[in-house]
Design a protein around this motif. Structure first.
Motif, PDB file in Angstrom:
ATOM      1  N   ASP A   1     -18.289  15.469  -7.902  1.00  0.00           N
ATOM      2  CA  ASP A   1     -19.484  15.269  -7.083  1.00  0.00           C
ATOM      3  C   ASP A   1     -20.224  16.597  -6.923  1.00  0.00           C
ATOM      4  N   ASN A   2     -21.425  16.527  -6.355  1.00  0.00           N
ATOM      5  CA  ASN A   2     -22.236  17.729  -6.158  1.00  0.00           C
ATOM      6  C   ASN A   2     -22.354  18.084  -4.684  1.00  0.00           C
ATOM      7  N   GLY A   3     -21.300  17.790  -3.940  1.00  0.00           N
ATOM      8  CA  GLY A   3     -21.295  18.116  -2.512  1.00  0.00           C
ATOM      9  C   GLY A   3     -20.922  19.559  -2.260  1.00  0.00           C
ATOM     10  N   THR A   4     -20.454  19.828  -1.053  1.00  0.00           N
ATOM     11  CA  THR A   4     -20.112  21.202  -0.656  1.00  0.00           C
ATOM     12  C   THR A   4     -18.798  21.666  -1.250  1.00  0.00           C
TER      13      THR A   4
ATOM     14  N   ILE B   1     -14.456  21.749  -1.765  1.00  0.00           N
ATOM     15  CA  ILE B   1     -13.299  21.948  -0.901  1.00  0.00           C
ATOM     16  C   ILE B   1     -12.952  23.425  -0.869  1.00  0.00           C
ATOM     17  N   ALA B   2     -12.825  23.974   0.320  1.00  0.00           N
ATOM     18  CA  ALA B   2     -12.455  25.387   0.458  1.00  0.00           C
ATOM     19  C   ALA B   2     -11.045  25.612  -0.095  1.00  0.00           C
ATOM     20  N   ASP B   3     -10.830  26.807  -0.654  1.00  0.00           N
ATOM     21  CA  ASP B   3      -9.533  27.098  -1.278  1.00  0.00           C
ATOM     22  C   ASP B   3      -8.385  26.998  -0.291  1.00  0.00           C
ATOM     23  N   ASP B   4      -8.596  27.439   0.945  1.00  0.00           N
ATOM     24  CA  ASP B   4      -7.512  27.410   1.920  1.00  0.00           C
ATOM     25  C   ASP B   4      -7.236  26.004   2.436  1.00  0.00           C
TER      26      ASP B   4
ATOM     27  N   GLU C   1      -9.468  20.364  -8.219  1.00  0.00           N
ATOM     28  CA  GLU C   1      -9.605  21.626  -8.940  1.00  0.00           C
ATOM     29  C   GLU C   1     -11.061  22.101  -9.002  1.00  0.00           C
ATOM     30  N   GLY C   2     -11.871  21.646  -8.057  1.00  0.00           N
ATOM     31  CA  GLY C   2     -13.272  22.083  -8.028  1.00  0.00           C
ATOM     32  C   GLY C   2     -13.424  23.462  -7.391  1.00  0.00           C
ATOM     33  N   GLU C   3     -14.685  23.976  -7.416  1.00  0.00           N
ATOM     34  CA  GLU C   3     -14.997  25.272  -6.824  1.00  0.00           C
ATOM     35  C   GLU C   3     -15.752  25.042  -5.520  1.00  0.00           C
ATOM     36  N   SER C   4     -15.314  25.729  -4.487  1.00  0.00           N
ATOM     37  CA  SER C   4     -15.964  25.592  -3.189  1.00  0.00           C
ATOM     38  C   SER C   4     -17.441  25.966  -3.302  1.00  0.00           C
ATOM     39  N   GLY C   5     -18.306  25.111  -2.745  1.00  0.00           N
ATOM     40  CA  GLY C   5     -19.746  25.330  -2.796  1.00  0.00           C
ATOM     41  C   GLY C   5     -20.412  24.720  -4.011  1.00  0.00           C
ATOM     42  N   ARG C   6     -19.616  24.252  -4.990  1.00  0.00           N
ATOM     43  CA  ARG C   6     -20.195  23.674  -6.209  1.00  0.00           C
ATOM     44  C   ARG C   6     -19.732  22.229  -6.417  1.00  0.00           C
ATOM     45  N   GLY C   7     -19.180  21.624  -5.391  1.00  0.00           N
ATOM     46  CA  GLY C   7     -18.753  20.239  -5.480  1.00  0.00           C
ATOM     47  C   GLY C   7     -17.256  20.085  -5.672  1.00  0.00           C
TER      48      GLY C   7
END
Length: 462
Positions: free
Chosen positions: A399-402, A404-407, A441-447
């Protein structure tokens, strides 16, 4: 070699008498024939006692054949003219007698060893096991079935006419081993259901006479025994006492039923209280104009929405695992999951048209929680694709949401996660029933990028 279990002393005596009588009669016939000048017919009669001795007493068969050959040769040499050809013929015939006795004894010993191995195998099986021959007589009755029924081996070996059913049912009647011996529909009708796996027949029954008349639940497996010509020569049945297992299953069903009833009552009560809370919030919003108070009311309403979603999740938890897994088209599951939600304008698109996976029927519920998670994160689009990998199939939801933060990723699927209502713990439990893993396995801020890992045997490309 120890005697066969159903050998008894009278049988041994009869065999010895038969062998001695056969030796006496055939030797007498040969002597009479020799006196009459007949040397080629009566010696063949001596094969009878040699064969009987070699089969019944293989350890002594060669010695008995040697004795018979010596008696015959001595009598023949005394009663026939001392010609070279005649003497050679007599000695050759005596040698054949010895060779036949040796071969029969050797083959019988090998046969008895195979029989002993088979009987020892049955004897030490952990499950209660017995075998019958083609006529329905008991030929094997191991230690486990002695312990289960209380019937010692020596009292049942050799008995037929369904005597083996008496310890279980209190009467002589056909049981599963008889059905394996002869496919009689009348015997099959005695069981609620007989399943077949190759030549083996399996059924669960209640034996009322076991455990001092208290009865027992049994799982029985019977299979026919074949001879070298693939003709049925008998049958064997293994029996396992599953009374404890049945009682545990019954107790578990009762517990689950009670828990479902209690959880249903609790959910119903909470739903009624939420209806009252929403009603009061609606009335409060209409009567209160202070912005600060309205902000508090909106927060209360948000908490109420969270409770409502938790109630829905608890209902789904109650139902997962209750229905066996099935093959489910992934694209169809995604569309149905999206249709049951208010996506608030978020576009859900799936490129999984030919993919099916073996999953719990609540796969749609799991996907709906993943869609809801994307919507809550502010996503406007969710794309579902798949990749075939060496370790199986990966289904990817991006998705293109906010994101998930790594922590937060480590506790994302934990039961006590504070992001309550998103149902990721429930999604993981549903997928895990058929061995499907899930991770982010997404990047925080990029979905967010959720990956479902399906084992090789758990997916199909149509």
């Amino acid at each position: 070699m120890r005697s066969h279990p159903f050998f008894t002393e009278p049988v041994e005596q009869r065999r010895i008498i038969i062998i001695l009588a056969a030796i006496t009669i055939t030797l007498a016939a040969n002597i009479i024939g020799l006196l009459q000048g007949i040397t080629y017919v009566f010696p063949h009669l001596l094969y009878l006692p040699i064969l009987l001795a070699g089969y019944w007493y293989p350890r002594h068969g060669t010695a008995i054949a040697l004795l018979i050959a010596a008696l015959y040769a001595g009598a023949a040499l005394l009663l026939t003219p001392p010609e070279l050809i005649t003497t050679i013929s007599i000695l050759a015939r005596a040698a054949v007698f010895i060779a036949i006795g040796l071969v029969v004894s050797f083959l019988t010993i090998r046969l008895r060893q195979s029989e002993e191995q088979l009987h020892d195998l049955i004897e030490f099986l952990p499950d209660a096991t017995f075998a019958i021959d083609r006529e329905g007589r008991v030929i094997a009755w191991n230690r486990a079935i002695e312990k289960l029924t209380g019937v010692p081996k020596m009292k049942i070996i050799g008995k037929g006419e369904s005597a083996y059913a008496v310890p279980f049912y209190g009467e002589k009647r056909p049981i599963l081993i008889d059905y394996a011996l002869r496919r009689d529909p009348a015997i099959e009708a005695l069981y609620e259901g007989v399943s077949r796996n190759g030549d083996a027949f399996e059924a669960e029954v209640i034996a009322p006479m076991l455990h001092d008349g208290r009865g027992a639940h049994l799982r029985c497996v019977a299979t026919p025994l074949y001879d070298s010509g693939r003709e049925i020569a008998g049958a064997v049945e293994s029996i396992r006492d599953i009374t404890g297992e049945v009682m545990a299953r019954s107790a578990l069903r009762n517990t689950n039923r009670q828990l479902k009833t209690i959880s249903g009552i609790i959910r119903h009560g909470l739903s009624k209280r939420l209806e009252e809370l929403y009603r009061h919030l609606t009335i409060g919003s209409m009567q209160i104009s202070d912005p600060a108070s309205l902000s508090v009311l909106r927060k209360i309403e948000g908490s109420a929405d969270g409770i409502r979603r938790q109630i829905a999740i608890s209902r789904d938890f109650r139902e997962i695992g209750a229905i066996p897994p099935v093959w489910i088209p992934v694209q169809e599951a995604v569309h149905e999951a999206a249709a049951r939600l208010d996506t608030k304008g978020m576009v859900v698109h799936a490129w999984t048209e030919r993919l099916s996976i073996f999953s719990d029927p609540h796969l749609r519920t799991a996907i709906s929680h993943l869609i809801e998670n994307a919507r809550a994160a502010g996503a406007t689009a969710l794309l579902v694709t798949y990749q075939i990998r060496e370790d199986g199939c990966a289904i990817i939801l991006e998705d293109n949401g906010t994101g998930i933060a790594d922590d937060e990723k480590e506790r994302l699927f934990a039961e006590n996660i504070e992001r309550s209502g998103h149902g990721l713990f429930l999604a993981r439990e549903i997928l895990g029933i058929t061995g499907i893993g899930i991770h982010e396995e997404g990047e925080s801020g990029r979905g967010a990028r959720f990956v479902l890992t399906v084992p090789p045997e758990g997916y199909r490309i149509m």
